[in-house]
Design an enzyme around this catalytic site. Sequence first.
Site, PDB file in Angstrom:
ATOM      1  N   ASP A  68       0.852  -1.192   0.000  1.00 16.25           N
ATOM      2  CA  ASP A  68       0.000   0.000   0.000  1.00 16.25           C
ATOM      3  C   ASP A  68       0.881   1.233   0.000  1.00 16.25           C
ATOM      4  O   ASP A  68       2.120   1.127   0.067  1.00 16.25           O
ATOM      5  CB  ASP A  68      -0.947  -0.008   1.209  1.00 16.25           C
ATOM      6  CG  ASP A  68      -2.275   0.697   0.920  1.00 16.25           C
ATOM      7  OD1 ASP A  68      -2.254   1.721   0.213  1.00 16.25           O
ATOM      8  OD2 ASP A  68      -3.323   0.231   1.393  1.00 16.25           O
ATOM      9  N   GLY A  72       4.307   1.383  -1.824  1.00 16.63           N
ATOM     10  CA  GLY A  72       4.371   1.861  -3.196  1.00 16.63           C
ATOM     11  C   GLY A  72       2.992   2.127  -3.764  1.00 16.63           C
ATOM     12  O   GLY A  72       1.970   1.922  -3.109  1.00 16.63           O
ATOM     13  N   ASP A  73       2.983   2.585  -5.018  1.00 22.13           N
ATOM     14  CA  ASP A  73       1.773   2.863  -5.782  1.00 22.13           C
ATOM     15  C   ASP A  73       1.620   1.750  -6.807  1.00 22.13           C
ATOM     16  O   ASP A  73       2.500   1.565  -7.661  1.00 22.13           O
ATOM     17  CB  ASP A  73       1.919   4.220  -6.463  1.00 22.13           C
ATOM     18  CG  ASP A  73       0.676   4.643  -7.246  1.00 22.13           C
ATOM     19  OD1 ASP A  73      -0.054   3.763  -7.741  1.00 22.13           O
ATOM     20  OD2 ASP A  73       0.457   5.856  -7.387  1.00 22.13           O
ATOM     21  N   HIS A 127     -13.421  -1.253  -7.954  1.00 23.74           N
ATOM     22  CA  HIS A 127     -14.636  -0.441  -8.085  1.00 23.74           C
ATOM     23  C   HIS A 127     -14.367   1.062  -7.987  1.00 23.74           C
ATOM     24  O   HIS A 127     -15.259   1.867  -8.242  1.00 23.74           O
ATOM     25  CB  HIS A 127     -15.692  -0.886  -7.074  1.00 23.74           C
ATOM     26  CG  HIS A 127     -15.417  -0.498  -5.648  1.00 23.74           C
ATOM     27  ND1 HIS A 127     -16.347  -0.658  -4.656  1.00 23.74           N
ATOM     28  CD2 HIS A 127     -14.325   0.023  -5.031  1.00 23.74           C
ATOM     29  CE1 HIS A 127     -15.862  -0.254  -3.507  1.00 23.74           C
ATOM     30  NE2 HIS A 127     -14.638   0.168  -3.702  1.00 23.74           N
ATOM     31  N   ASP A 128     -13.143   1.450  -7.648  1.00 21.58           N
ATOM     32  CA  ASP A 128     -12.787   2.867  -7.589  1.00 21.58           C
ATOM     33  C   ASP A 128     -12.447   3.453  -8.959  1.00 21.58           C
ATOM     34  O   ASP A 128     -12.430   4.679  -9.107  1.00 21.58           O
ATOM     35  CB  ASP A 128     -11.562   3.078  -6.691  1.00 21.58           C
ATOM     36  CG  ASP A 128     -11.850   2.834  -5.220  1.00 21.58           C
ATOM     37  OD1 ASP A 128     -13.005   3.034  -4.800  1.00 21.58           O
ATOM     38  OD2 ASP A 128     -10.926   2.440  -4.500  1.00 21.58           O
ATOM     39  N   ASN A 139     -22.801   5.003  -4.999  1.00 23.18           N
ATOM     40  CA  ASN A 139     -21.805   5.659  -4.156  1.00 23.18           C
ATOM     41  C   ASN A 139     -20.508   5.874  -4.929  1.00 23.18           C
ATOM     42  O   ASN A 139     -19.859   6.921  -4.803  1.00 23.18           O
ATOM     43  CB  ASN A 139     -21.545   4.822  -2.906  1.00 23.18           C
ATOM     44  CG  ASN A 139     -20.794   5.587  -1.843  1.00 23.18           C
ATOM     45  OD1 ASN A 139     -21.194   6.674  -1.453  1.00 23.18           O
ATOM     46  ND2 ASN A 139     -19.689   5.021  -1.366  1.00 23.18           N
TER      47      ASN A 139
END
Length: 341
Positions: free
Chosen positions: A204, A230-231, A250-251, A297
Amino acid sequence: MPQDPTAPDPTPVLELLNAFRKSQVMFTAAGLGVFDALAGGPKTTAALATELSADPDALERLLGGCTAVGLLARENGGYANTPAAAAYLTKESPRRMLGYVNYSNAVLWKMWANLGDAIREGTNRWKQTYGWDAPIFSHFFRTEEMKREFLFGMHGFGLMSSPHVVAAVDLSRFTTFVDLGGATGHLAVAACRHYPGLRGVVFDLPEAIPLAREVVGATNVAARVDFAAGDFFTDPLPPGDVYALGRILHDWSEPKILKLLTRIYEALPAGGAVLIAEKLLNDDKSGPDWAVLQSLNMLVCTEGKERTLGEYANLLTQVGFEGVHGYRTPSPLDAVIAVKK
């Protein structure tokens, strides 16, 4: 005036008229500290009013509302937390979802007020509601306390869902489970607990890793879980033979999902797998309720949405994965797994 026997049942409409009031009962009680004040045992309205600096009559109404929705119970002439409130709505509970509850009230509530504009324009409401141009996740971590409580709120969801997700699929042949965007490590912990031969890696952003170390370090599988910062869109992925994405896809929009899945596919050995933990929409997108509402949402909050198994399969096969299978669970998340050729 007598009721018209031919009139449709108004219950769905009446229940929905009442729904936002129930939510605000929980949000307000949590924000005022009602559940924390009752963590040590029952208290009278008068005692709570003094402790919380609240008007006694108004507080009595709120306590009655909390009782009506199942968060408080009458006990010894006062009020006490129900087991659900004690577990999920108090600051000291390891299962607390309080951070996400408060975030829903302070942030999401205002954004959902602009749902109509989101539907018309097909875009999230951060700019309209808050004037924010930066990626939404940068605003979650403005302070250390906000970051910690938001992640603990998501941790509460994870404790409900992760054991179901890892039990729904067979991971027994794998050796290294890399949880991308793993937050507090709940999915990696659940996987290691369910599969004794598995090692876990929580990957993360750097600011999330200290809390992950803290939470995982308190579990009985801490020795089998490592950490990497990390990304996942830009940095090298830790080596593993199964990569997990829990509440990640889902983002994002399809192009970003394809980019991430391609990076995972290239990092996997032959026969390796990707595990996706999201709530699956029915094929006709009419349900289940949790997935349909979560998809709205995502519209309000992100550039993503919830998807059907077929939609995930289409994304996975475009990248080269095969053997896509989906598994429903009784938790807020389902499981989708696919294998590299």
